[in-house]
Design a protein around this motif. Structure first.
Motif, PDB file in Angstrom:
ATOM      1  N   ALA A 186       0.837  -1.200   0.000  1.00  0.00           N
ATOM      2  CA  ALA A 186       0.000   0.000   0.000  1.00  0.00           C
ATOM      3  C   ALA A 186       0.870   1.247   0.000  1.00  0.00           C
ATOM      4  O   ALA A 186       1.474   1.584   1.011  1.00  0.00           O
ATOM      5  N   GLY A 187       0.945   1.921  -1.126  1.00  0.00           N
ATOM      6  CA  GLY A 187       1.757   3.121  -1.211  1.00  0.00           C
ATOM      7  C   GLY A 187       3.097   2.822  -1.835  1.00  0.00           C
ATOM      8  O   GLY A 187       3.448   1.676  -2.081  1.00  0.00           O
ATOM      9  N   ASN A 188       3.835   3.866  -2.110  1.00  0.00           N
ATOM     10  CA  ASN A 188       5.105   3.664  -2.800  1.00  0.00           C
ATOM     11  C   ASN A 188       6.295   4.274  -2.067  1.00  0.00           C
ATOM     12  O   ASN A 188       7.297   4.591  -2.671  1.00  0.00           O
ATOM     13  N   ASN A 189       6.174   4.405  -0.748  1.00  0.00           N
ATOM     14  CA  ASN A 189       7.352   4.870   0.002  1.00  0.00           C
ATOM     15  C   ASN A 189       7.980   3.694   0.743  1.00  0.00           C
ATOM     16  O   ASN A 189       7.412   2.603   0.802  1.00  0.00           O
ATOM     17  N   GLY A 190       9.130   3.889   1.292  1.00  0.00           N
ATOM     18  CA  GLY A 190       9.875   2.808   1.940  1.00  0.00           C
ATOM     19  C   GLY A 190       9.207   2.209   3.164  1.00  0.00           C
ATOM     20  O   GLY A 190       9.556   1.117   3.588  1.00  0.00           O
ATOM     21  N   ASN A 191       8.214   2.899   3.726  1.00  0.00           N
ATOM     22  CA  ASN A 191       7.538   2.411   4.927  1.00  0.00           C
ATOM     23  C   ASN A 191       6.115   1.944   4.660  1.00  0.00           C
ATOM     24  O   ASN A 191       5.346   1.743   5.594  1.00  0.00           O
ATOM     25  N   ALA A 192       5.751   1.793   3.404  1.00  0.00           N
ATOM     26  CA  ALA A 192       4.385   1.417   3.054  1.00  0.00           C
ATOM     27  C   ALA A 192       4.074   0.008   3.573  1.00  0.00           C
ATOM     28  O   ALA A 192       4.894  -0.899   3.443  1.00  0.00           O
ATOM     29  N   PRO A 193       2.887  -0.172   4.156  1.00  0.00           N
ATOM     30  CA  PRO A 193       2.538  -1.501   4.693  1.00  0.00           C
ATOM     31  C   PRO A 193       2.215  -2.509   3.601  1.00  0.00           C
ATOM     32  O   PRO A 193       1.716  -2.165   2.532  1.00  0.00           O
ATOM     33  N   ARG A 194       2.535  -3.757   3.900  1.00  0.00           N
ATOM     34  CA  ARG A 194       2.198  -4.870   3.008  1.00  0.00           C
ATOM     35  C   ARG A 194       0.738  -5.230   3.237  1.00  0.00           C
ATOM     36  O   ARG A 194       0.284  -5.310   4.373  1.00  0.00           O
ATOM     37  N   ARG A 195       0.039  -5.487   2.154  1.00  0.00           N
ATOM     38  CA  ARG A 195      -1.361  -5.899   2.246  1.00  0.00           C
ATOM     39  C   ARG A 195      -1.439  -7.416   2.434  1.00  0.00           C
ATOM     40  O   ARG A 195      -0.469  -8.145   2.254  1.00  0.00           O
ATOM     41  N   LEU A 196      -2.636  -7.892   2.746  1.00  0.00           N
ATOM     42  CA  LEU A 196      -2.862  -9.335   2.878  1.00  0.00           C
ATOM     43  C   LEU A 196      -2.554 -10.055   1.563  1.00  0.00           C
ATOM     44  O   LEU A 196      -2.141 -11.218   1.566  1.00  0.00           O
ATOM     45  N   SER A 197      -2.722  -9.357   0.447  1.00  0.00           N
ATOM     46  CA  SER A 197      -2.394  -9.963  -0.852  1.00  0.00           C
ATOM     47  C   SER A 197      -0.899 -10.237  -0.977  1.00  0.00           C
ATOM     48  O   SER A 197      -0.501 -11.185  -1.654  1.00  0.00           O
ATOM     49  N   PHE A 198      -0.070  -9.441  -0.324  1.00  0.00           N
ATOM     50  CA  PHE A 198       1.370  -9.704  -0.306  1.00  0.00           C
ATOM     51  C   PHE A 198       1.639 -11.037   0.389  1.00  0.00           C
ATOM     52  O   PHE A 198       2.391 -11.876  -0.101  1.00  0.00           O
ATOM     53  N   THR A 199       0.985 -11.232   1.533  1.00  0.00           N
ATOM     54  CA  THR A 199       1.137 -12.494   2.267  1.00  0.00           C
ATOM     55  C   THR A 199       0.601 -13.656   1.430  1.00  0.00           C
ATOM     56  O   THR A 199       1.220 -14.714   1.356  1.00  0.00           O
ATOM     57  N   ALA A 200      -0.539 -13.455   0.769  1.00  0.00           N
ATOM     58  CA  ALA A 200      -1.114 -14.516  -0.064  1.00  0.00           C
ATOM     59  C   ALA A 200      -0.166 -14.894  -1.199  1.00  0.00           C
ATOM     60  O   ALA A 200       0.034 -16.079  -1.480  1.00  0.00           O
ATOM     61  N   MET A 201       0.439 -13.898  -1.833  1.00  0.00           N
ATOM     62  CA  MET A 201       1.392 -14.185  -2.916  1.00  0.00           C
ATOM     63  C   MET A 201       2.602 -14.944  -2.372  1.00  0.00           C
ATOM     64  O   MET A 201       3.070 -15.907  -2.979  1.00  0.00           O
ATOM     65  N   ILE A 242      -3.345 -27.378   6.470  1.00  0.00           N
ATOM     66  CA  ILE A 242      -4.248 -26.425   5.849  1.00  0.00           C
ATOM     67  C   ILE A 242      -3.660 -25.040   6.064  1.00  0.00           C
ATOM     68  O   ILE A 242      -3.428 -24.631   7.204  1.00  0.00           O
ATOM     69  N   VAL A 243      -3.413 -24.347   4.971  1.00  0.00           N
ATOM     70  CA  VAL A 243      -2.779 -23.035   5.027  1.00  0.00           C
ATOM     71  C   VAL A 243      -3.805 -21.966   4.658  1.00  0.00           C
ATOM     72  O   VAL A 243      -4.497 -22.092   3.645  1.00  0.00           O
ATOM     73  N   GLN A 244      -3.875 -20.934   5.473  1.00  0.00           N
ATOM     74  CA  GLN A 244      -4.693 -19.766   5.178  1.00  0.00           C
ATOM     75  C   GLN A 244      -3.809 -18.776   4.410  1.00  0.00           C
ATOM     76  O   GLN A 244      -2.898 -18.198   4.990  1.00  0.00           O
ATOM     77  N   PRO A 245      -4.043 -18.583   3.107  1.00  0.00           N
ATOM     78  CA  PRO A 245      -3.144 -17.749   2.310  1.00  0.00           C
ATOM     79  C   PRO A 245      -3.009 -16.308   2.804  1.00  0.00           C
ATOM     80  O   PRO A 245      -1.935 -15.721   2.708  1.00  0.00           O
ATOM     81  N   ARG A 246      -4.084 -15.742   3.326  1.00  0.00           N
ATOM     82  CA  ARG A 246      -4.036 -14.340   3.759  1.00  0.00           C
ATOM     83  C   ARG A 246      -3.075 -14.104   4.909  1.00  0.00           C
ATOM     84  O   ARG A 246      -2.522 -13.017   5.050  1.00  0.00           O
ATOM     85  N   THR A 247      -2.914 -15.114   5.764  1.00  0.00           N
ATOM     86  CA  THR A 247      -2.126 -14.933   6.987  1.00  0.00           C
ATOM     87  C   THR A 247      -0.938 -15.873   7.089  1.00  0.00           C
ATOM     88  O   THR A 247      -0.021 -15.617   7.858  1.00  0.00           O
ATOM     89  N   GLY A 248      -0.983 -16.974   6.369  1.00  0.00           N
ATOM     90  CA  GLY A 248       0.054 -17.999   6.488  1.00  0.00           C
ATOM     91  C   GLY A 248      -0.185 -18.939   7.650  1.00  0.00           C
ATOM     92  O   GLY A 248       0.618 -19.836   7.899  1.00  0.00           O
ATOM     93  N   ALA A 249      -1.296 -18.774   8.377  1.00  0.00           N
ATOM     94  CA  ALA A 249      -1.614 -19.653   9.503  1.00  0.00           C
ATOM     95  C   ALA A 249      -1.802 -21.083   9.000  1.00  0.00           C
ATOM     96  O   ALA A 249      -2.417 -21.311   7.959  1.00  0.00           O
ATOM     97  N   VAL A 250      -1.273 -22.043   9.766  1.00  0.00           N
ATOM     98  CA  VAL A 250      -1.323 -23.454   9.379  1.00  0.00           C
ATOM     99  C   VAL A 250      -1.972 -24.264  10.494  1.00  0.00           C
ATOM    100  O   VAL A 250      -1.648 -24.091  11.666  1.00  0.00           O
ATOM    101  N   THR A 251      -2.892 -25.148  10.098  1.00  0.00           N
ATOM    102  CA  THR A 251      -3.485 -26.116  11.021  1.00  0.00           C
ATOM    103  C   THR A 251      -3.374 -27.492  10.373  1.00  0.00           C
ATOM    104  O   THR A 251      -3.058 -27.602   9.188  1.00  0.00           O
TER     105      THR A 251
END
Length: 170
Positions: free
Chosen positions: A78-93, A149-158
């Motif tokens: 989110a955003g284009n500066n060096g401190n921009a937060p990663r979205r859940l889609s980043f984790t999913a990718m 079972i992996v949750q793509p948005r978070t990487g949580a595994v069960t």
């Protein structure tokens, strides 16, 4: 969506037989986080777009875009500066790359109960099944043995032997 590659192959075979087996590349797919589209939905759309494409043998898929730009909030970041937060889609990718590997090999797909999708791949560490339920529904998928079972948005595994499917891919 699952008819894209077969349609392209049929067209090429008819109009340009020498090109019928060229690699298919999807050059731009994306979902902006705006106007009611949440980060969760963007992440789910990313996973589905890649899984549906790779299951058909698409060689490359390009998400628009890696970092938010002039076109709006499409980015994995989110955003284009060096401190921009990663979205859940980043984790999913990140999870897709980790689980499917850098060159996923499709192994087939099925539609459970005529509406719930499951796609098999030979992944980075063995067999992978990506699955989700049709919009507005849920379903239970019994796999017969404990699986990760992996949750793509978070990487949580069960670990479970059944998976409760929603419209969010697992």
């Amino acid at each position: 969506y699952m008819s894209i590659v077969p349609t392209i192959r049929k067209l090429l075979a008819d109009k340009s037989p020498a090109q019928k087996d060229v690699p298919v590349i999807i050059t731009e797919v994306g979902q902006p986080v705006e106007k009611g589209v949440t980060q969760e939905r963007q992440a789910d759309q990313l996973v589905k777009a890649f899984v549906l494409s790779l299951a058909q043998g698409v060689k490359r898929v390009h998400w628009f875009e890696g970092i938010d730009g002039d076109s709006g909030p499409f980015g994995l970041i989110a955003g284009n500066n060096g401190n921009a937060p990663r979205r859940l889609s980043f984790t999913a990718m990140t999870q897709l790359i980790k689980i499917l590997g850098h060159a996923p090999k499709p192994a087939g797909w099925l539609v459970q109960d005529g509406k719930h999708f499951a796609f098999a791949f030979e992944g980075a560490e063995g067999p992978v099944l990506a699955a989700w339920a049709a919009h507005g529904t849920t379903s239970t998928l019994s796999v017969g043995a404990k699986v990760r079972i992996v949750q793509p948005r978070t990487g949580a595994v069960t670990e479970e032997d059944t998976v409760e499917l929603t419209n969010a891919p697992v």
